[in-house]
Write a protein that holds these residues in place. Structure first.
Motif, mmCIF file in Angstrom:
data_model
loop_
_atom_site.group_PDB
_atom_site.id
_atom_site.type_symbol
_atom_site.label_atom_id
_atom_site.label_comp_id
_atom_site.label_asym_id
_atom_site.label_seq_id
_atom_site.Cartn_x
_atom_site.Cartn_y
_atom_site.Cartn_z
ATOM 1 N N LYS A 1 12.013 -7.246 3.939
ATOM 2 C CA LYS A 1 12.328 -7.301 5.622
ATOM 3 C C LYS A 1 11.509 -6.418 5.652
ATOM 4 N N ASP A 2 10.926 -5.265 5.319
ATOM 5 C CA ASP A 2 9.830 -4.427 5.786
ATOM 6 C C ASP A 2 8.243 -5.339 6.646
ATOM 7 N N VAL A 3 8.430 -6.264 5.858
ATOM 8 C CA VAL A 3 7.235 -7.331 5.218
ATOM 9 C C VAL A 3 7.215 -7.982 6.891
ATOM 10 N N ASP B 1 16.160 -4.741 -5.066
ATOM 11 C CA ASP B 1 16.732 -3.880 -4.031
ATOM 12 C C ASP B 1 15.579 -3.822 -3.403
ATOM 13 N N THR B 2 14.502 -3.113 -4.323
ATOM 14 C CA THR B 2 13.442 -2.426 -3.462
ATOM 15 C C THR B 2 12.508 -3.375 -3.214
ATOM 16 N N LEU B 3 12.699 -4.694 -3.651
ATOM 17 C CA LEU B 3 11.575 -5.766 -3.857
ATOM 18 C C LEU B 3 12.312 -6.625 -2.014
ATOM 19 N N ALA B 4 13.690 -6.752 -1.806
ATOM 20 C CA ALA B 4 13.572 -7.225 -1.199
ATOM 21 C C ALA B 4 13.226 -6.200 0.186
ATOM 22 N N TYR C 1 6.948 6.146 1.856
ATOM 23 C CA TYR C 1 7.582 7.167 1.054
ATOM 24 C C TYR C 1 8.851 6.529 0.551
ATOM 25 N N THR C 2 9.882 6.033 1.868
ATOM 26 C CA THR C 2 10.857 5.887 1.521
ATOM 27 C C THR C 2 10.689 4.782 0.683
ATOM 28 N N ARG C 3 10.567 3.640 0.330
ATOM 29 C CA ARG C 3 9.986 2.788 -0.264
ATOM 30 C C ARG C 3 9.932 3.287 -2.277
ATOM 31 N N LEU C 4 8.763 4.313 -2.305
ATOM 32 C CA LEU C 4 9.003 4.872 -3.442
ATOM 33 C C LEU C 4 10.046 5.353 -3.731
ATOM 34 N N GLU C 5 10.763 6.743 -2.875
ATOM 35 C CA GLU C 5 11.678 7.096 -2.717
ATOM 36 C C GLU C 5 13.023 6.258 -4.151
ATOM 37 N N VAL D 1 3.695 4.196 8.344
ATOM 38 C CA VAL D 1 3.676 3.286 7.484
ATOM 39 C C VAL D 1 3.506 4.260 5.991
ATOM 40 N N ILE D 2 2.864 5.794 6.104
ATOM 41 C CA ILE D 2 3.358 6.339 5.645
ATOM 42 C C ILE D 2 4.927 6.595 5.184
#
Length: 133
Positions: A112-114, A105-108, A19-23, A14-15
């Motif tokens: 996908k992750d969820v 793009d980040t929201l998409a 981290y990847t999404r924040l980047e 999860v972390i």
């Protein structure tokens, strides 16, 4: 100990995902700021040059027709510039209302992750039910 190891791995995953999404968010924000700054700078330069050109053209036309058709030229120029301003205002409103959302793009990727995590949880529940029987 197996449950604590599973929790530790889940927490690490999860972390890592966060981290990847924040980047990704930071990269998108930087790109958007750079793009916006560039648009703003070149828009101001273009507006300045266009303004000078229009003023010189108006002065040239008025000077050319001063003795005969000065009111006709002034009214024509007023109509042309008013129509152009209205047309550009409409175009700008349309363009701004159709632009992509910030961080789309980040929201998409987060969606996908969820859905992947929800699908993984459903798979685990199905496996647990099968194992219990």
């Amino acid at each position: 100990m197996a449950i604590t190891d599973s929790i530790a791995r889940l927490s690490a995953n999860v972390i890592g995902i966060l981290y990847t999404r924040l980047e990704l968010i930071s990269v998108e924000v930087e790109e958007e700021l750079t793009r916006f700054s560039s648009y703003l700078l070149w828009s101001l330069v273009a507006l300045f040059c266009a303004g000078i050109a229009v003023l010189l053209l108006i002065l040239l036309l008025i000077a050319s027709f001063w003795d005969s058709y000065r009111l006709t030229v002034l009214l024509s120029l007023l109509g042309i510039f008013s129509g152009t301003a209205i047309g550009l205002g409409w175009w700008l409103k349309t363009t701004l209302s159709n632009r992509p959302r910030l961080l789309a793009d980040t929201l998409a990727e987060l969606r996908k992750d969820v859905s992947a995590l929800q699908g993984h949880q459903a798979d685990n529940r199905d496996a647990n039910k099968t194992g219990d029987q």
